[in-house]
Design a protein around this motif. Structure first.
Motif, PDB file in Angstrom:
ATOM      1  N   PRO A 154     -23.324   1.934  -4.262  1.00 10.31           N
ATOM      2  CA  PRO A 154     -23.649   0.699  -3.534  1.00 10.31           C
ATOM      3  C   PRO A 154     -22.441  -0.082  -3.044  1.00 10.31           C
ATOM      4  O   PRO A 154     -22.492  -0.709  -1.985  1.00 10.31           O
ATOM      5  CB  PRO A 154     -24.437  -0.122  -4.570  1.00 10.31           C
ATOM      6  N   ARG A 155     -21.332  -0.055  -3.825  1.00  3.80           N
ATOM      7  CA  ARG A 155     -20.168  -0.858  -3.443  1.00  3.80           C
ATOM      8  C   ARG A 155     -18.879  -0.062  -3.628  1.00  3.80           C
ATOM      9  O   ARG A 155     -18.691   0.632  -4.634  1.00  3.80           O
ATOM     10  CB  ARG A 155     -20.103  -2.136  -4.287  1.00  3.80           C
ATOM     11  N   VAL A 156     -17.997  -0.210  -2.649  1.00  3.90           N
ATOM     12  CA  VAL A 156     -16.663   0.385  -2.710  1.00  3.90           C
ATOM     13  C   VAL A 156     -15.652  -0.710  -2.381  1.00  3.90           C
ATOM     14  O   VAL A 156     -15.801  -1.417  -1.381  1.00  3.90           O
ATOM     15  CB  VAL A 156     -16.506   1.553  -1.719  1.00  3.90           C
ATOM     16  N   MET A 157     -14.627  -0.833  -3.222  1.00  4.63           N
ATOM     17  CA  MET A 157     -13.583  -1.836  -3.003  1.00  4.63           C
ATOM     18  C   MET A 157     -12.237  -1.124  -2.868  1.00  4.63           C
ATOM     19  O   MET A 157     -11.923  -0.213  -3.635  1.00  4.63           O
ATOM     20  CB  MET A 157     -13.543  -2.830  -4.169  1.00  4.63           C
ATOM     21  N   LEU A 158     -11.449  -1.568  -1.896  1.00 10.77           N
ATOM     22  CA  LEU A 158     -10.121  -0.998  -1.677  1.00 10.77           C
ATOM     23  C   LEU A 158      -9.122  -2.118  -1.443  1.00 10.77           C
ATOM     24  O   LEU A 158      -9.329  -2.966  -0.569  1.00 10.77           O
ATOM     25  CB  LEU A 158     -10.129  -0.047  -0.475  1.00 10.77           C
ATOM     26  N   HIS A 159      -8.081  -2.122  -2.226  1.00  8.82           N
ATOM     27  CA  HIS A 159      -6.995  -3.093  -2.062  1.00  8.82           C
ATOM     28  C   HIS A 159      -5.722  -2.332  -1.710  1.00  8.82           C
ATOM     29  O   HIS A 159      -5.355  -1.369  -2.386  1.00  8.82           O
ATOM     30  CB  HIS A 159      -6.773  -3.889  -3.349  1.00  8.82           C
ATOM     31  N   VAL A 160      -5.039  -2.754  -0.637  1.00  6.37           N
ATOM     32  CA  VAL A 160      -3.832  -2.086  -0.165  1.00  6.37           C
ATOM     33  C   VAL A 160      -2.689  -3.081  -0.104  1.00  6.37           C
ATOM     34  O   VAL A 160      -2.861  -4.211   0.366  1.00  6.37           O
ATOM     35  CB  VAL A 160      -4.055  -1.463   1.229  1.00  6.37           C
ATOM     36  N   GLN A 161      -1.529  -2.657  -0.590  1.00  9.48           N
ATOM     37  CA  GLN A 161      -0.320  -3.464  -0.438  1.00  9.48           C
ATOM     38  C   GLN A 161       0.843  -2.546  -0.062  1.00  9.48           C
ATOM     39  O   GLN A 161       0.865  -1.368  -0.442  1.00  9.48           O
ATOM     40  CB  GLN A 161       0.016  -4.231  -1.717  1.00  9.48           C
ATOM     41  N   GLN A 162       1.780  -3.089   0.701  1.00 13.32           N
ATOM     42  CA  GLN A 162       2.976  -2.335   1.070  1.00 13.32           C
ATOM     43  C   GLN A 162       4.131  -2.755   0.173  1.00 13.32           C
ATOM     44  O   GLN A 162       4.365  -3.948  -0.027  1.00 13.32           O
ATOM     45  CB  GLN A 162       3.341  -2.581   2.532  1.00 13.32           C
ATOM     46  N   LEU A 163       4.834  -1.776  -0.357  1.00 13.79           N
ATOM     47  CA  LEU A 163       5.957  -2.028  -1.251  1.00 13.79           C
ATOM     48  C   LEU A 163       7.218  -1.388  -0.683  1.00 13.79           C
ATOM     49  O   LEU A 163       7.170  -0.281  -0.134  1.00 13.79           O
ATOM     50  CB  LEU A 163       5.673  -1.454  -2.642  1.00 13.79           C
ATOM     51  N   ASP A 164       8.330  -2.079  -0.827  1.00 21.41           N
ATOM     52  CA  ASP A 164       9.615  -1.510  -0.414  1.00 21.41           C
ATOM     53  C   ASP A 164      10.006  -0.371  -1.353  1.00 21.41           C
ATOM     54  O   ASP A 164       9.726  -0.411  -2.558  1.00 21.41           O
ATOM     55  CB  ASP A 164      10.703  -2.579  -0.439  1.00 21.41           C
ATOM     56  N   ILE A 165      10.658   0.634  -0.795  1.00 18.51           N
ATOM     57  CA  ILE A 165      11.127   1.773  -1.584  1.00 18.51           C
ATOM     58  C   ILE A 165      12.636   1.635  -1.764  1.00 18.51           C
ATOM     59  O   ILE A 165      13.383   1.626  -0.778  1.00 18.51           O
ATOM     60  CB  ILE A 165      10.810   3.100  -0.877  1.00 18.51           C
ATOM     61  N   PRO A 166      13.124   1.502  -2.999  1.00 15.78           N
ATOM     62  CA  PRO A 166      14.574   1.382  -3.222  1.00 15.78           C
ATOM     63  C   PRO A 166      15.322   2.566  -2.613  1.00 15.78           C
ATOM     64  O   PRO A 166      14.936   3.725  -2.792  1.00 15.78           O
ATOM     65  CB  PRO A 166      14.688   1.379  -4.753  1.00 15.78           C
ATOM     66  N   LEU A 167      16.390   2.276  -1.894  1.00 15.20           N
ATOM     67  CA  LEU A 167      17.121   3.315  -1.174  1.00 15.20           C
ATOM     68  C   LEU A 167      17.685   4.370  -2.112  1.00 15.20           C
ATOM     69  O   LEU A 167      17.748   5.560  -1.747  1.00 15.20           O
ATOM     70  CB  LEU A 167      18.263   2.676  -0.366  1.00 15.20           C
ATOM     71  N   GLU A 168      18.078   3.982  -3.323  1.00 14.64           N
ATOM     72  CA  GLU A 168      18.686   4.959  -4.232  1.00 14.64           C
ATOM     73  C   GLU A 168      17.722   6.071  -4.627  1.00 14.64           C
ATOM     74  O   GLU A 168      18.131   7.181  -4.957  1.00 14.64           O
ATOM     75  CB  GLU A 168      19.218   4.275  -5.499  1.00 14.64           C
ATOM     76  N   PHE A 169      16.405   5.801  -4.563  1.00 10.58           N
ATOM     77  CA  PHE A 169      15.427   6.841  -4.888  1.00 10.58           C
ATOM     78  C   PHE A 169      15.296   7.863  -3.756  1.00 10.58           C
ATOM     79  O   PHE A 169      14.775   8.958  -3.961  1.00 10.58           O
ATOM     80  CB  PHE A 169      14.063   6.225  -5.169  1.00 10.58           C
ATOM     81  N   CYS A 170      15.776   7.484  -2.573  1.00  5.84           N
ATOM     82  CA  CYS A 170      15.710   8.384  -1.422  1.00  5.84           C
ATOM     83  C   CYS A 170      16.970   9.240  -1.291  1.00  5.84           C
ATOM     84  O   CYS A 170      16.925  10.322  -0.697  1.00  5.84           O
ATOM     85  CB  CYS A 170      15.532   7.583  -0.135  1.00  5.84           C
TER      86      CYS A 170
END
Length: 299
Positions: free
Chosen positions: A246-262
């Motif tokens: 009956p119900r679907v909920m979706l929450h989206v947020q954008q997060l910065d990716i630390p450069l050192e992980f790339c």
């Protein structure tokens, strides 16, 4: 609306429409895949890949149409307004059901590029869909057992090389790389077996995300962190086809990716690996709290 029909009938009709829709678009996709296979030249692929992605997007749009026609699901979607179709994204989501994939495709289609998933290598042999995944450049990953890795540590390079090859193709066309960090669907039994420190989530697995970031992280615009909640209980795929979600909920947020992980060496830099795990743990704690809040608001 087909809500007046018995659930089994709705489910059978939904499955039939899904199958016909999939076969129709796959036939077009196979024709494009044949050209791709026979003419694997950069100039051809540059023109062909957007058509292949557009075909996958059209399949998703048609799925959204029949789902809304057949079901009375109440959708609550937050945080997608600032997403842009011509950017590169790494998408992360909690995983509870195969329905999650349809939810993400429905909510994000047209807002970001077509989602590309990391798949087990064996799935390339799935009839019809396996060839479609290959045409769409989905990364096929070999999952080696711990015993095999202990015996031959070089096997770890298989997945890393596969991820890099796939991501090298992704760098040419805006792409959304999708990853379910938990690695499997959430169940109460798995949660208990893991002794997970999170209330609604399994422990995150960092490997696939680290590989994607190492391969093309600097190109990602951001991490799209998605959280899905099913306030009336987690539906199976069949229950969803029957309109029993009956119900679907979706929450989206954008997060910065630390450069050192790339740019760093996740495999060999212990300090970087610890820092990555802390970053992912912080995301997971926030996601757990977000999921709890969503469920409380829906109660």
């Amino acid at each position: 609306m087909l809500g007046f029909l018995p659930p089994f009938v709705r489910g059978a009709l939904s499955f039939l429409v899904l199958a016909v829709n999939t076969l129709f678009w796959c036939l077009l996709l196979f024709a494009l895949a044949l050209v791709k296979f026979c003419l694997p030249f950069e100039g051809v692929l540059k023109r062909l890949d957007p058509l292949i992605n557009a075909t996958a997007s059209a399949w998703t749009k048609c799925n959204s149409l029949w789902m809304r026609f057949a079901h009375r699901t109440d959708w609550s979607v937050e945080g997608v307004q600032s997403l842009r179709y011509n950017d590169w994204y790494l998408v992360n989501c909690n995983h509870q059901s195969w329905v999650d994939i349809f939810v993400l495709q429905d909510a994000l289609n047209g807002r970001i590029p077509v989602l590309k998933f990391f798949l087990k290598a064996e799935l390339i042999y799935v009839p019809v869909i396996g060839l479609a995944w290959w045409a769409l450049d989905f990364p096929f990953m070999k999952r080696h057992s711990r015993a095999a890795l202990r015996k031959n540590p070089d096997l770890r390079n298989d997945d890393r090389d596969a991820a890099r090859k796939a991501c090298a193709k992704f760098a040419k066309v805006p792409t959304s790389v999708m990853n379910f960090v938990e690695g499997t669907r959430f169940t109460a039994e798995k949660h208990q077996t893991q002794a997970s420190p999170y209330q609604h989530l399994l422990k995150p697995k960092a490997g696939a995300m680290a590989m994607a970031l190492n391969a093309m992280g600097a190109q990602f615009h951001s991490l799209v962190d998605a959280t899905i909640a099913y306030p009336d209980g987690i539906p199976s795929f069949w229950q969803y086809l029957c309109g029993q979600s009956p119900r679907v909920m979706l929450h989206v947020q954008q997060l910065d990716i630390p450069l050192e992980f790339c740019t760093g060496d996740y495999e060999n830099d212990r300090a970087l690996r610890k820092s990555f795990h802390r970053w992912l743990d912080d995301i997971w704690k926030q996601k757990d709290a977000t999921l709890q809040d969503m469920l409380q608001r829906a109660a």
